[in-house]
Design a protein around this motif. Structure first.
Motif, PDB file in Angstrom:
ATOM      1  N   PRO A  74       2.614 -40.507 174.963  1.00  0.00           N
ATOM      2  CA  PRO A  74       2.001 -39.359 174.283  1.00  0.00           C
ATOM      3  C   PRO A  74       0.513 -39.175 174.560  1.00  0.00           C
ATOM      4  O   PRO A  74       0.052 -38.059 174.779  1.00  0.00           O
ATOM      5  CB  PRO A  74       2.263 -39.663 172.802  1.00  0.00           C
ATOM      6  CG  PRO A  74       3.519 -40.475 172.812  1.00  0.00           C
ATOM      7  CD  PRO A  74       3.435 -41.315 174.058  1.00  0.00           C
ATOM      8  N   THR A  77       0.054 -37.757 178.012  1.00  0.00           N
ATOM      9  CA  THR A  77       0.526 -36.374 178.035  1.00  0.00           C
ATOM     10  C   THR A  77      -0.504 -35.448 177.423  1.00  0.00           C
ATOM     11  O   THR A  77      -0.756 -34.347 177.948  1.00  0.00           O
ATOM     12  CB  THR A  77       1.857 -36.248 177.276  1.00  0.00           C
ATOM     13  OG1 THR A  77       2.801 -37.161 177.831  1.00  0.00           O
ATOM     14  CG2 THR A  77       2.410 -34.841 177.378  1.00  0.00           C
ATOM     15  N   LYS A  78      -1.124 -35.870 176.325  1.00  0.00           N
ATOM     16  CA  LYS A  78      -2.154 -35.045 175.691  1.00  0.00           C
ATOM     17  C   LYS A  78      -3.346 -34.836 176.616  1.00  0.00           C
ATOM     18  O   LYS A  78      -3.901 -33.739 176.691  1.00  0.00           O
ATOM     19  CB  LYS A  78      -2.601 -35.692 174.380  1.00  0.00           C
ATOM     20  CG  LYS A  78      -1.580 -35.579 173.253  1.00  0.00           C
ATOM     21  CD  LYS A  78      -2.071 -36.203 171.975  1.00  0.00           C
ATOM     22  CE  LYS A  78      -2.008 -37.704 172.012  1.00  0.00           C
ATOM     23  NZ  LYS A  78      -2.298 -38.346 170.718  1.00  0.00           N
ATOM     24  N   ALA A  93       3.118 -27.656 179.876  1.00  0.00           N
ATOM     25  CA  ALA A  93       3.750 -28.192 178.663  1.00  0.00           C
ATOM     26  C   ALA A  93       5.263 -28.056 178.740  1.00  0.00           C
ATOM     27  O   ALA A  93       6.001 -28.978 178.371  1.00  0.00           O
ATOM     28  CB  ALA A  93       3.216 -27.459 177.433  1.00  0.00           C
ATOM     29  N   PHE A 114       0.774 -33.774 169.157  1.00  0.00           N
ATOM     30  CA  PHE A 114      -0.005 -32.901 170.036  1.00  0.00           C
ATOM     31  C   PHE A 114      -0.835 -31.909 169.228  1.00  0.00           C
ATOM     32  O   PHE A 114      -1.986 -31.623 169.545  1.00  0.00           O
ATOM     33  CB  PHE A 114       0.914 -32.142 170.990  1.00  0.00           C
ATOM     34  CG  PHE A 114       1.626 -33.027 171.987  1.00  0.00           C
ATOM     35  CD1 PHE A 114       1.118 -34.260 172.329  1.00  0.00           C
ATOM     36  CD2 PHE A 114       2.814 -32.614 172.572  1.00  0.00           C
ATOM     37  CE1 PHE A 114       1.771 -35.085 173.238  1.00  0.00           C
ATOM     38  CE2 PHE A 114       3.467 -33.416 173.485  1.00  0.00           C
ATOM     39  CZ  PHE A 114       2.953 -34.656 173.817  1.00  0.00           C
ATOM     40  N   THR A 115      -0.223 -31.359 168.142  1.00  0.00           N
ATOM     41  CA  THR A 115      -0.943 -30.395 167.310  1.00  0.00           C
ATOM     42  C   THR A 115      -2.100 -31.071 166.590  1.00  0.00           C
ATOM     43  O   THR A 115      -3.201 -30.516 166.498  1.00  0.00           O
ATOM     44  CB  THR A 115       0.013 -29.756 166.282  1.00  0.00           C
ATOM     45  OG1 THR A 115       1.136 -29.191 166.963  1.00  0.00           O
ATOM     46  CG2 THR A 115      -0.684 -28.661 165.496  1.00  0.00           C
ATOM     47  N   LEU A 119      -4.473 -29.709 170.495  1.00  0.00           N
ATOM     48  CA  LEU A 119      -3.989 -28.866 171.578  1.00  0.00           C
ATOM     49  C   LEU A 119      -3.641 -27.483 171.033  1.00  0.00           C
ATOM     50  O   LEU A 119      -3.235 -27.340 169.883  1.00  0.00           O
ATOM     51  CB  LEU A 119      -2.750 -29.488 172.228  1.00  0.00           C
ATOM     52  CG  LEU A 119      -2.981 -30.752 173.043  1.00  0.00           C
ATOM     53  CD1 LEU A 119      -1.642 -31.328 173.514  1.00  0.00           C
ATOM     54  CD2 LEU A 119      -3.885 -30.474 174.236  1.00  0.00           C
ATOM     55  N   THR A 124       1.756 -26.353 172.412  1.00  0.00           N
ATOM     56  CA  THR A 124       2.648 -27.323 171.770  1.00  0.00           C
ATOM     57  C   THR A 124       4.035 -26.723 171.531  1.00  0.00           C
ATOM     58  O   THR A 124       5.038 -27.430 171.594  1.00  0.00           O
ATOM     59  CB  THR A 124       2.055 -27.817 170.437  1.00  0.00           C
ATOM     60  OG1 THR A 124       1.874 -26.712 169.551  1.00  0.00           O
ATOM     61  CG2 THR A 124       0.717 -28.493 170.647  1.00  0.00           C
TER      62      THR A 124
END
Length: 337
Positions: A74, A77-78, A93, A114-115, A119, A124
């Motif tokens: 994660p 990915t962010k 995404a 992610f939120t 992001l 997201t």
């Protein structure tokens, strides 16, 4: 060219589709005195064959995809998503969603993370839509049943729904519709030890076991429903409800799939049986998309993260996109199968 076609047909039918396994099971059941051309024998054959086939494909696919996923924890990915802006961020995404867990419920914790990390909301949601709908497993499984053309178009259109849906949500500026505890939290990146081949394989195998335990029941239920449809429900009834004569078949199938909970592995046997009975391709695929993307348990989980207005927009976008895809497949069915 003919040699390549024969080679591909062999790969699709005997490797992905495991036609040899179906023939072997039929031979064994016939030797045991069961008539596999009858309803009971045919149901047993369908159940054994599809269960074994799906669980084998599930194990192989999860092993491969989880190995790839080990490169995208994660926090990484962010960081990747944070480098892109505008529609490119939505596209990236959506693509990253293809290497994440298989069901919508598994994707929601990542969406929340992610939120929380700040992001853009639309980015997201592009991830949240694509993750259950168009993972790499769906490409291979659809290819084993419907052929490569259907599989590729399905994945491309699924990614399009994710990109367009995320972009629309971004344009609507619904950030205030995310629950306060998520907006006010701050995700912390935890350093992750660099894994070598052995460690990544260990992680991938753990994912195989965990996912198999989680989805096995739904696979059995899905195969059981597929066996009933395949051998007990009259073909005329399926054609009447989900065939050419019902212009609302796609809408019905999409809405019928929403309350259910399953992933691609649980829906494949149902889709296979419906198509064999005469249901239109778009109807079958819209049902699969509805089940995998908008299952009731995942919507309940998502409601804990977003307010009703945003949840309603998300559901409306997904249902509209799925219905459009369904009618598109109906229109081109006889050109690609």
């Amino acid at each position: 060219m003919g040699v390549l076609k024969k080679g591909w047909d062999f790969f699709q039918n005997e490797v992905l589709g495991m036609g040899w396994l179906n023939r072997l099971i039929s031979t064994i059941l016939d030797a045991c005195g069961l008539d596999t051309t009858g309803r009971v024998g045919g149901s047993i054959q369908f159940f054994i064959y599809d269960t074994v086939k799906i669980m084998v494909l599930l194990g192989v696919l999860i092993l491969i995809i989880s190995y790839i996923q080990s490169y995208f924890p994660p926090e990484r990915t962010k960081r990747i998503l944070g480098r892109f802006h505008g529609i490119w961020a939505n596209i990236v995404a959506a693509l990253l969603g293809t290497v994440t867990p298989f069901c919508s419920c598994s994707s929601i914790p990542l969406f929340i993370g992610f939120t929380s990390a700040g992001l853009p909301l639309g980015v997201t949601f592009s991830f949240l839509i694509s993750s259950p709908m168009v993972d790499l497993g769906s490409l291979v499984l659809l290819m084993s049943i419907f052929g490569w053309k259907v599989a590729v178009i399905y994945v491309v259109l699924g990614l399009a729904i994710a990109v367009v849906g995320g972009t629309l949500i971004e344009k609507l500026h619904l950030e205030n519709q995310v629950e306060e505890y998520i907006r006010n939290s701050h995700a912390v990146d935890v350093p992750r030890e660099k894994l070598h081949f052995k460690g990544r394989m260990k992680y991938a195998w753990e994912q195989v076991v965990a996912t198999a335990e989680k989805v096995a029941l739904y696979v059995l239920i899905g195969v059981g429903i597929g066996a009933i449809i395949h051998n007990w429900i009259p073909e005329d009834f399926i054609i009447k409800v989900l065939g050419d004569n019902n212009p609302f078949g796609v809408v019905f199938a999409t809405l019928a799939g929403v309350p259910m909970y399953a992933d691609i592995f649980g829906t494949i046997p149902i889709a296979e049986a419906l198509l064999a009975k005469g249901a239109l391709l778009g109807v079958v695929l819209s049902f699969m998309m509805g089940v995998t993307t908008l299952s009731l348990p995942s919507m309940i989980m998502l409601r804990k993260a977003v307010k009703p207005k945003l949840l309603g927009v998300f559901i409306a976008i997904c249902i509209t996109g799925i219905i459009i895809v369904g009618y598109f497949f109906n229109a081109i069915q006889y050109f690609i199968i």
